[in-house]
Design a protein around this motif. Structure first.
Motif, PDB file in Angstrom:
ATOM      1  N   UNK A 309       0.810  -1.217   0.000  1.00 24.11           N
ATOM      2  CA  UNK A 309       0.000   0.000   0.000  1.00 24.11           C
ATOM      3  C   UNK A 309       0.840   1.263   0.000  1.00 24.11           C
ATOM      4  N   UNK A 310       0.377   2.233   0.791  1.00 23.33           N
ATOM      5  CA  UNK A 310       1.031   3.538   0.796  1.00 23.33           C
ATOM      6  C   UNK A 310       2.388   3.532   1.489  1.00 23.33           C
ATOM      7  N   UNK A 311       2.782   2.395   2.060  1.00 21.55           N
ATOM      8  CA  UNK A 311       4.048   2.337   2.788  1.00 21.55           C
ATOM      9  C   UNK A 311       5.229   1.944   1.912  1.00 21.55           C
ATOM     10  N   UNK A 312       5.019   1.789   0.615  1.00 24.59           N
ATOM     11  CA  UNK A 312       6.121   1.395  -0.263  1.00 24.59           C
ATOM     12  C   UNK A 312       5.959   2.025  -1.638  1.00 24.59           C
ATOM     13  N   UNK A 313       7.086   2.303  -2.268  1.00 28.88           N
ATOM     14  CA  UNK A 313       7.068   2.726  -3.674  1.00 28.88           C
ATOM     15  C   UNK A 313       8.393   2.329  -4.320  1.00 28.88           C
ATOM     16  N   UNK A 314       8.373   2.121  -5.617  1.00 29.37           N
ATOM     17  CA  UNK A 314       9.570   1.740  -6.356  1.00 29.37           C
ATOM     18  C   UNK A 314      10.290   2.998  -6.821  1.00 29.37           C
ATOM     19  N   UNK A 315      11.594   3.059  -6.561  1.00 24.98           N
ATOM     20  CA  UNK A 315      12.418   4.184  -6.986  1.00 24.98           C
ATOM     21  C   UNK A 315      13.160   3.883  -8.289  1.00 24.98           C
TER      22      UNK A 315
END
Length: 686
Positions: A309-315
């Motif tokens: 969810x909102x606790x992760x994103x791909x850089x």
């Protein structure tokens, strides 16, 4: 007499003779004095003796050969050092022996290696109370026990296990999920891996001339030997199965690139603890971290990130950033407005009926039966021990101990009655009476079998696999210490020889150790617990009763005195951020049954008071979901509709996000709204 029986008599008599002589002997003496060889001509003896030596060596029983200076084979001298047959004494503590007793009690009957495990425990506990007569315990309960799962899969597992041991190339038809096709395969089997409730074969594919991983449940039909040769291949000396046991799902294959995944401070502790081993972790501002992890399948790493969810994103890399963004957008789009389905062309297959497996003696059929040689050696030691103590054995007790039928027991006793040291000196004489007793008269030289024999490969493998499967989850005593002593006595780690148990998901060995101590001491524990469904932390003071495992990992079954209504609760170990053992003790409540959930939601995933969701699965994902979900509709475009039980909307939302755009909630309506809202909260791409 069957050839197999003749061979066993020869091999056991050869061992008896060499150990009784206590000196090097010639081939001529062996041919003259050892039961089974005397009637052979020289050529037949040479072939049989060479084959018997090779087979005993493969079982870990190596003969010492003294070659003469001139190299004449007939003048070679043979002996068997006691340490090459007997198992060194292992000094277990009472706590370690208790934990081994518990391990067998938990696994007996449903563990694929249950029968060789019983023989192994009988051997290593020599001179101590038998672990096969363990007291009842309730501090551990297993929902998953590494059973093979069904008669057909059990047969495949047994065939593959034997092929690994004998270095035999095998052939089979295999369903390749990625290409959605069945093709014929020829494989040199190197190793078995048990992971997430499934057995996998690691081996060299002749078609690819490369190492490949095969899931046993996707093998179609029978597994066959490719040739009639005694051995077909040698496993490469540099083969190491451990990397395959310690990979994330997205790393099963050749690495494509390295993902850079930002993780918020809120769950950084959890990701670092449980996923840090799959790559490298670096701290960044505000307590967040970046996980650098190689991936072979971009869809799987994308699905994992979306499930957070909102606790992760791909850089990075850019291609993966774009894929995650596109998949997130697709999830939102497919949960906006009405989702149209293709025409229904059929209903899903009915649930497979559980097979009633029996071997004819009223017991469940296990996948791996130990070599009869192992059974005979164990039976000999049991009979000799009773005979020397001047006591009779009960037939039914021995049948239960060895998990054999009465006919098999009679045949085994008849074989042992023929095994001798040469010159008319027999190991023992045992008789099965009409009233169900076994009377034993051991011969004077039977002390060679009155000590535990070395564990044969499948026994050692079963023993260490059982320990690794249960891990640090037995409050009675640590299995880690017992494992170290067993490996030291064996001289090698059996996991290198054909079977590896991968670490279970949803586990935390350090938390397990602390909780186990509290369970044994009946002490309250204070938990700081992350409720992923609500994305919040809570502090609980609970009474810990048992450690249990299930589809999603390990839990502590407990009672929360402050909870309203029924206070029985299960807390997943990997969601416990901190645990503190308090000084305050508690008295166990008779109404708390830690094992009650084992036959229910721990195995099925269907928790009490579950609602049922209908999910559409895209055609490109349908074949994977058929293995895991209950299919209710087959659609004309290749998509399917499945049912998924859920209790909280947050759990269902995570499962749909994990579908990475290829799963769509059809109903209930509030779940569609919840998915759409979750997508809007996803961490923005930067």
């Amino acid at each position: 007499m069957a050839k197999d029986t003749e061979k066993l008599i020869r091999q056991l008599s050869l061992i008896s003779y060499l150990m009784a002589e206590r000196r090097p002997v010639t081939a001529t003496e062996i041919r003259r004095d050892v039961e089974g060889y005397s009637g052979m001509n020289e050529d037949a003896f040479a072939r049989r003796f060479y084959a018997d030596r090779a087979e005993l060596e493969s079982l870990g029983i190596a003969l010492t050969v003294d070659k003469p200076a001139d190299g004449i084979a007939e003048q070679e001298n043979y002996s068997l050092r006691p340490e090459n047959f007997h198992l060194p004494a292992i000094e277990f503590s009472d706590a370690e022996l208790a934990s081994l007793q518990t391990a067998l009690a938990l696994l007996d009957g449903e563990f694929a290696y249950a029968e060789p495990l019983r023989l192994a425990l009988q051997q290593i506990s020599w001179g101590r109370p038998s672990p096969l007569r363990a007291p009842d315990q309730g501090s551990v309960a297993l929902g998953l026990t590494a059973s093979a799962g069904g008669h057909e899969l059990s047969q495949r597992l047994a065939k593959v296990e034997t092929a690994i041991f004998r270095h035999k190339t095998i052939t089979f038809d295999y369903y390749t999920m990625q290409r959605d096709e069945v093709s014929h395969r020829k494989v040199d089997p190197y190793h078995l891996l048990y992971r997430d409730g499934q057995f996998y074969l690691l081996g060299r594919s002749h078609e690819r001339d490369a190492l490949r991983v095969f899931r046993l449940s996707r093998i179609r039909g029978k597994v066959a030997y490719a040739t009639k040769a005694e051995h077909d291949f040698k496993r490469p000396v540099d083969f190491d199965p451990r990397p395959y046991a310690h990979r994330a799902a997205w790393q099963m294959g050749d690495a494509e690139a390295t993902a850079e995944v930002w993780i918020s401070e809120r769950i950084a502790w959890q990701i670092k603890r449980h996923f840090g081993r799959y790559g490298r972790v670096e701290p960044v501002a505000d307590g967040a971290i970046v996980l650098y992890t190689d991936y072979a399948v971009s869809r799987l790493i994308a699905a994992w990130v979306l499930s957070l969810g909102e606790h992760a994103r791909v850089l990075g890399p850019p291609d993966l950033v774009d894929e995650v963004a596109q998949r997130a957008a697709l999830v939102g789009e497919r949960h906006t407005g009405t989702f149209e389905l293709a025409e229904c062309v059929g209903s899903g297959p009915p649930p497979a009926a559980a097979e009633a497996e029996s071997n004819g003696a009223g017991r469940r059929e296990t996948a791996i039966r130990p070599e009869r040689f192992a059974r005979l050696v164990t039976l000999a030691s049991v009979l000799i021990e009773a005979g020397r103590a001047g006591r009779t054995l009960q037939r039914d007790d021995v049948i239960e101990l060895l998990q054999v039928s009465e006919a098999e027991l009679r045949e085994d006793i008849n074989v042992l009655n023929v095994v001798n040291f040469g010159g008319g000196s027999y190991v023992l004489y045992a008789e099965l009476t009409d009233d169900g007793e076994i009377e034993v008269d051991p011969e004077p030289y039977s002390d060679n079998f009155a000590r535990p024999a070395r564990l044969l490969p499948v026994e050692a493998k079963a023993l260490i696999a059982a320990i690794d499967l249960i891990g640090e989850h037995i409050p009675e005593g640590s299995l880690a210490g017992a494992r170290e002593k067993i490996v030291a006595a064996l001289g090698e780690d059996p996991t290198e020889g054909g079977l590896h148990i991968a670490s279970a998901g949803g586990d935390d060995s350090e938390i397990a150790k602390v909780v186990s101590g509290a369970i044994a001491g009946r002490r309250l524990i204070e938990l700081e617990y992350y409720k992923a469904n609500e994305d919040e932390f809570s502090s609980r003071t609970v009474e810990p009763y048992a450690l249990t495992n299930g589809l999603e990992g390990w839990y502590v079954a407990s009672y929360d005195p402050s909870a309203e209504g029924d206070g029985q609760r299960h807390f997943r170990l990997d969601r416990i951020k901190h645990v503190t053992v308090l000084d305050e003790r508690f008295t166990p409540r008779p109404e708390v049954d830690p094992a009650a959930a084992v036959e229910g939601w721990l195995r099925t995933g269907e928790v009490e008071a579950s609602r049922m969701a209908r999910l559409w699965i895209a055609p490109e994902r349908a074949r994977w979901e058929r293995e895991a979900r209950r299919v209710t509709e087959e659609l004309a475009d290749g998509a399917i509709v499945v049912e998924l039980p859920f209790k909280g909307l947050d759990y269902l939302v995570r499962e749909v996000l994990k579908g990475a755009g290829e799963s769509v909630v059809l109903e209930p309506a509030d779940a569609r709204d919840a998915v759409r809202e979750a997508v809007s909260r996803l961490a923005p791409v930067r």
